[in-house]
Design an enzyme around this catalytic site. Sequence first.
Site, mmCIF file in Angstrom:
data_model
loop_
_atom_site.group_PDB
_atom_site.id
_atom_site.type_symbol
_atom_site.label_atom_id
_atom_site.label_comp_id
_atom_site.label_asym_id
_atom_site.label_seq_id
_atom_site.Cartn_x
_atom_site.Cartn_y
_atom_site.Cartn_z
ATOM 1 N N LYS A 49 0.866 -1.181 0.053
ATOM 2 C CA LYS A 49 -0.135 -0.202 -0.075
ATOM 3 C C LYS A 49 0.807 1.217 -0.013
ATOM 4 O O LYS A 49 0.721 2.104 -0.765
ATOM 5 C CB LYS A 49 -0.924 0.014 1.132
ATOM 6 C CG LYS A 49 -1.977 -0.912 1.308
ATOM 7 C CD LYS A 49 -2.653 -1.533 2.457
ATOM 8 C CE LYS A 49 -3.719 -2.380 2.429
ATOM 9 N NZ LYS A 49 -4.483 -2.731 3.576
ATOM 10 N N GLN A 93 -4.810 -1.724 9.737
ATOM 11 C CA GLN A 93 -4.503 -3.144 8.925
ATOM 12 C C GLN A 93 -5.177 -4.246 10.071
ATOM 13 O O GLN A 93 -5.085 -4.340 10.949
ATOM 14 C CB GLN A 93 -3.345 -3.355 8.798
ATOM 15 C CG GLN A 93 -2.995 -4.809 8.040
ATOM 16 C CD GLN A 93 -3.796 -4.537 6.393
ATOM 17 O OE1 GLN A 93 -3.855 -3.566 5.938
ATOM 18 N NE2 GLN A 93 -4.005 -5.900 5.860
ATOM 19 N N ASP A 116 -11.368 2.921 4.648
ATOM 20 C CA ASP A 116 -11.904 1.591 4.349
ATOM 21 C C ASP A 116 -13.204 1.530 4.199
ATOM 22 O O ASP A 116 -13.858 0.753 3.779
ATOM 23 C CB ASP A 116 -11.588 0.607 5.655
ATOM 24 C CG ASP A 116 -10.214 -0.186 5.052
ATOM 25 O OD1 ASP A 116 -9.999 -0.495 4.050
ATOM 26 O OD2 ASP A 116 -9.367 -0.302 6.188
HETATM 27 N N1 GUN Z 1 -7.209 -6.882 6.078
HETATM 28 C C1 GUN Z 1 -7.430 -7.618 4.666
HETATM 29 N N2 GUN Z 1 -8.202 -6.656 3.924
HETATM 30 C C2 GUN Z 1 -8.147 -5.547 4.615
HETATM 31 C C3 GUN Z 1 -8.749 -4.333 4.075
HETATM 32 O O1 GUN Z 1 -9.319 -4.070 3.346
HETATM 33 N N3 GUN Z 1 -8.754 -3.226 5.142
HETATM 34 C C4 GUN Z 1 -8.012 -3.439 6.369
HETATM 35 N N4 GUN Z 1 -8.039 -2.211 7.218
HETATM 36 N N5 GUN Z 1 -7.532 -4.439 6.765
HETATM 37 C C5 GUN Z 1 -7.648 -5.481 5.757
#
Ligand code: GUN
Length: 276
Positions: A49, A93, A116
């Site tokens: 990311k 995360q 998100d």
């Molecule tokens: N862990 C796995 N997929 C995601 C996601 O889309 N967002 C977040 N914050 N954690 C994740």
Amino acid sequence: MAIILDGKKLKEKILGDLKSKISLMDKKPSLTVILVGNDPASLIYVNNKKRTAEEIGINSNIITYPSSVNEDELLNKIHALNKDENVNAILVQLPLPGHISKDKVINMIDPKKDVDGFTPYNFGKLFSGEEPFVYPCTPKGILLLLDEYNIEIDGKHVVIVGRSNIVGKPMAQMMLNRNATVTVCHSHTKNLADITKTADILISAVGENIIEEKMLKSGCVVVDVGIFKDAAGRTRGDVDFENVSKIASYISPVPGGVGPMTITSLMLNTVELFEK
Ligand code: GUN
């Protein structure tokens, strides 16, 4: 043979456009990612990311904590980031260690910085049919991918396998918003194959290799959200790609399908929050 839903190619196209747009901005968008613990998969995702953000001109910062971190310390940090004018997007995360309440942590994020779309405000907006600040990344990426290939959604039977807050639930609502007929299946669903056989569009987000050719009707569209390593260390999805691709009309590969679209959506959401 099915047509491949190429997420990698679409990611390059969308992020190329986004990079040009950001290059014209005086002030740059910023994304702050919080990573707790040292789960190897999470570490790879988070670094991915950050790298992608920086490639297109988004300022990115990863804040790491040991898995022993105290919940209050994390909540205080989010509170400070909410107030920091230089931070316009926050991502925590998941998963978090067991002693930390995921709900408390997510609830703490300012909905205007919730990249998100997971806070109760944004989730509530989505489920009431109103506009959230942003839509959750993976379902948003799946819709971008289906739209790129002009796959019709209106009136189609969309079967989603998996009911997580990250994928299954928001995907179901976003498909309802597009006038699909939606069925959500999960670990307690009886006769899964009887249901998946009626899917025009099958979306699987389980993390186990469960979708076989005999569970699907010929010509259906197959979207594979699962990604994990098998016993031999190979990257696999939920779908038996080799056999299902012989009968599907479209199929997303793993890797190179939904994964790149999730990260694309994250970049789009960061810029949308910045502009809002
Ligand atoms: N862990 C796995 N997929 C995601 C996601 O889309 N967002 C977040 N914050 N954690 C994740």
